[in-house]
Design a protein around this motif. Structure first.
Motif, short mmCIF file in Angstrom:
data_model
loop_
_atom_site.label_atom_id
_atom_site.label_comp_id
_atom_site.label_asym_id
_atom_site.label_seq_id
_atom_site.Cartn_x
_atom_site.Cartn_y
_atom_site.Cartn_z
N PRO A 1 -1.51 5.76 -1.68
CA PRO A 1 -0.34 4.92 -1.37
C PRO A 1 0.67 5.61 -0.47
O PRO A 1 1.26 4.97 0.42
CB PRO A 1 0.25 4.63 -2.75
N ASP A 2 0.89 6.94 -0.69
CA ASP A 2 1.84 7.62 0.17
C ASP A 2 1.35 7.72 1.61
O ASP A 2 2.14 7.69 2.56
CB ASP A 2 2.12 9.02 -0.38
N LEU B 1 1.88 5.73 7.12
CA LEU B 1 1.39 4.94 8.26
C LEU B 1 2.33 3.77 8.57
O LEU B 1 2.61 3.47 9.74
CB LEU B 1 -0.02 4.41 7.95
N LEU B 2 2.81 3.09 7.54
CA LEU B 2 3.71 1.96 7.77
C LEU B 2 4.97 2.38 8.52
O LEU B 2 5.42 1.71 9.46
CB LEU B 2 4.08 1.29 6.44
N VAL B 3 5.51 3.52 8.11
CA VAL B 3 6.73 3.99 8.77
C VAL B 3 6.45 4.44 10.19
O VAL B 3 7.16 4.07 11.14
CB VAL B 3 7.35 5.15 7.94
N GLU B 4 5.43 5.24 10.37
CA GLU B 4 5.15 5.79 11.70
C GLU B 4 4.70 4.70 12.69
O GLU B 4 5.08 4.72 13.87
CB GLU B 4 4.08 6.90 11.60
N LYS C 1 6.00 14.66 3.23
CA LYS C 1 6.96 13.98 4.10
C LYS C 1 7.50 12.72 3.43
O LYS C 1 8.69 12.42 3.50
CB LYS C 1 6.31 13.64 5.44
N VAL C 2 6.60 12.01 2.75
CA VAL C 2 7.03 10.80 2.04
C VAL C 2 7.98 11.18 0.92
O VAL C 2 8.99 10.51 0.66
CB VAL C 2 5.81 10.02 1.51
N ARG C 3 7.67 12.32 0.20
CA ARG C 3 8.55 12.76 -0.89
C ARG C 3 9.94 13.10 -0.36
O ARG C 3 10.96 12.74 -0.97
CB ARG C 3 7.93 13.99 -1.57
N GLU D 1 15.58 8.00 2.83
CA GLU D 1 15.27 7.62 4.22
C GLU D 1 13.91 6.94 4.35
O GLU D 1 13.37 6.82 5.44
CB GLU D 1 15.31 8.85 5.12
N LEU D 2 13.31 6.51 3.25
CA LEU D 2 12.03 5.82 3.32
C LEU D 2 12.25 4.41 3.89
O LEU D 2 12.94 3.59 3.29
CB LEU D 2 11.40 5.72 1.93
N GLN D 3 11.72 4.18 5.06
CA GLN D 3 11.99 2.93 5.79
C GLN D 3 11.06 1.81 5.31
O GLN D 3 10.38 1.15 6.11
CB GLN D 3 11.82 3.16 7.30
N LEU D 4 11.04 1.60 4.03
CA LEU D 4 10.25 0.53 3.43
C LEU D 4 11.11 -0.19 2.38
O LEU D 4 11.92 0.47 1.71
CB LEU D 4 8.97 1.07 2.77
#
Length: 607
Positions: A458-459, A464-467, A559-561, A568-571
């Motif tokens: 999932p991370d 991938l979703l953010v990038e 990086k996700v952590r 700052e998680l853009q989701l």
């Protein structure tokens, strides 16, 4: 080019006007009165044989009755003219009726009028489409003490059976009132010398014939100067009148307006001067014909101008098929004008054109049925040219045919397919088909689905979703307001991410360039995430397989952590401020590209 009121007088226009009057007068003076009286017409013109004997004075219809009265008055046979008044004995006229005939002639001459013969009914039943009872017909007007009175004919039954149309009792009562009034002095009686007044031709003084011709010339001359001056004045106060198509339309109206105004001035002058009703009735058909000719000239000149104007516009756009359609429509319009003109002029002279119209209708129906497909294809070509869903050179899809339009003809349209074959589609079928035109797209849809292996964490998907969204927001050739990347599906053999955005380019080749760049960037980001693309097949693992990269997986997870810890998680959405911060920041064309050296602006050449 504007008209100046002091330009050289158009003698050809005047000659046309005089020719129409002179030709009609010569025809009417010799044949019109006879043609209007039924017993003098050829038997072939009769539509049916009446069941009652023919009236010796020709009073069976309103038209023949009025024609007979005018003919009797022209011969100064007031005893015969009196027989057209209603009386118990319809075969003879009393002295009182002779006096009534003379008084009616004076009233008609002093400003009264009778309708043109072609407007009067030639049916023994009279007109049934007016607002009068069926036994009455309005045939003109008379002026008594400044009041306009209808001149009515009344249908009665003759002594031998059958209808007779006679001047009604109501009109007779009004005429008797005239006996108590002093007749007005006519202007023409004071102008003409005695020898011109006393010499008759066709029941009318020769002087009045000369005055009539003079009035015709003067009326046209005055109308010519008035209309020419107006055409000179209009561009001075209305600037648009100097440009097309306004200027061409004004010029088309010039001659018809001159003829219309000349006819109006001529009729008005003949009434005011007091020309004999005999003469005015004989030329009434001619004035009607001149008015019809003016209308036909107007339609003809408008069709000429509109055709030429449309042809120039089509030629300037390179629309060859449109020029062909315009020429065809212009010819068809002229043929219709000629046919309509012949029918209208014949009708103005009192010729029954009902049979001819019925024959034309049947023939037109048969022609239309026989040429149904041809007409359908022609209408389809007109639709394609006017509506313009496609143009020559457009890449489109029509039904199952995909290719480039090479020619739009009068009957069919040709499309060059991707396989370089040539497909010809009839325009009737073409215009009714579903047409998808790819040539006028303002931007291109970029919508790939990224399939990931099921080992993806999932991370990694969050990474991938953010990038991937960052790439879309940052890319200068992508519309950031519509860009999105979503985890949409747990597929049978893959985890699916959908990319949705539009590419801001004008041509398909430019779109392929940007698409190529985006796909390469997507591949790089997928590789950086530590996962890989899924394949629609089974994966067999052997002992020597190193599997996924643990280092890259840890890097992505770390990086996700960090994003989570910093908030700052853009989701599920990107922060608008962050979008503004990274928007259009990616180098494009990419680093190392030859175009990067030349441009360095982040745009595709030519945009």
């Amino acid at each position: 080019m504007t008209c100046h009121p002091f330009n050289k007088f158009s003698s050809s226009h005047l000659l046309l006007y005089i020719f129409l009057l002179a030709a009609g007068l010569s025809y009417l003076s010799s044949t019109e009165l006879k043609a209007q009286i039924p017993q003098l017409q050829p038997e072939a013109e009769a539509t049916e044989t009446p069941a009652y004997p023919e009236d010796e004075l020709g009073r069976r219809t309103p038209r023949s009755s009025i024609a007979g009265f005018i003919s009797a008055v022209a011969d100064k046979n007031y005893n015969l003219a009196g027989a057209f008044f209603k009386d118990k004995d319809t075969r003879t006229a009393s002295p009182e009726h002779e006096e009534l005939a003379q008084r009616l002639e004076i009233l008609l001459t002093q400003g009264g009028q009778i309708m043109p013969y072609s407007w009067l009914s030639s049916d023994p039943s009279g007109r049934t489409d007016d607002d009068l009872p069926n036994h009455l017909d309005r045939v003109g007007t008379i002026i008594i003490a400044g009041e306009s009175i209808d001149l009515l004919l009344e249908k009665v039954t003759g002594p031998e059976g059958g209808p007779l149309w006679l001047i009604s009792d109501q009109t007779t009562a009004y005429i008797k009132e005239f006996s108590e009034l002093e007749p007005e002095a006519l202007i023409i009686d004071r102008l003409l010398p005695d020898y011109l007044e006393n010499t008759n031709w066709g029941g009318v003084p020769v002087g009045q014939w000369l005055v009539m011709i003079t009035l015709a010339v003067l009326a046209f001359t005055l109308a010519w100067f008035v209309i020419t001056f107006l055409l000179f004045l209009i561009p001075l106060v209305w600037r648009r009148a100097k440009t097309e198509p306004t200027h061409g339309i004004l010029n088309a109206f010039a001659l018809p307006l001159k003829l219309y105004l000349a006819v109006w001035l001529f009729v008005f002058a003949t009434q005011e001067l007091g020309l004999s009703i005999i003469l005015r009735q004989r030329i009434s058909g001619i004035t009607l014909v001149v008015g019809l000719v003016a209308l036909l000239i107007l339609l003809w000149r408008l069709s000429e101008f509109i055709g030429a104007f449309s042809q120039r516009r089509m030629s300037s756009r390179g629309n060859v098929s449109g020029v062909s359609v315009v020429l065809f429509l212009k010819r068809a319009a002229k043929i219709a004008i000629v046919v309509f003109g012949i029918i209208a002029v014949l009708g103005a002279f009192g010729v029954d054109v009902t049979t001819g119209l019925a024959a034309l209708g049947i023939g037109g129906l048969a022609l239309a049925l026989g040429a149904q497909k041809t007409i359908e294809n022609f209408v389809g070509s007109v639709t394609l040219i006017t509506d313009q869903p496609i143009r020559v050179g457009d890449f489109c899809k029509v039904g199952d045919t995909l290719g480039t339009v090479e020619k739009i003809g009068m009957r069919s349209t040709r499309i060059r397919t991707l396989g370089r074959t040539l497909v010809t589609i009839p325009n009737g079928e073409f215009s009714s088909s579903k047409i998808e035109n790819f040539a006028h797209r303002d931007k291109f849809w970029f919508n790939p689905v990224i399939t990931l292996r099921y080992e993806t964490t999932p991370d990694q998907i969050r990474f991938l979703l953010v990038e991937l969204r960052a790439v879309l927001y940052a890319h200068p050739m992508v519309t950031s307001d519509t860009a999105r990347v979503r985890f949409i599906e747990l597929g049978s053999d893959s985890l699916n991410l959908e990319v949705f955005t539009y590419v801001k380019v004008a041509t398909f080749d430019e779109y392929l360039e940007v698409k190529e760049d985006l796909l390469l960037r997507i591949m790089e980001i997928v590789g950086e995430s530590g996962t890989g693309f899924a394949f629609p097949s089974q994966t067999i693992y052997f002992g020597k397989d190193t599997g996924l990269s643990k280092e890259k997986s840890k890097t992505a997870e770390e990086k996700v952590r960090q994003w989570k810890e910093k908030g700052e998680l853009q989701l599920p959405k990107f922060d608008p401020e962050y979008i503004k911060e990274i928007e259009d920041k990616l180098p494009y064309p990419p680093d190392g590209s030859a175009e990067q050296k030349q441009k360095g602006t982040g745009t595709i050449p030519g945009l």
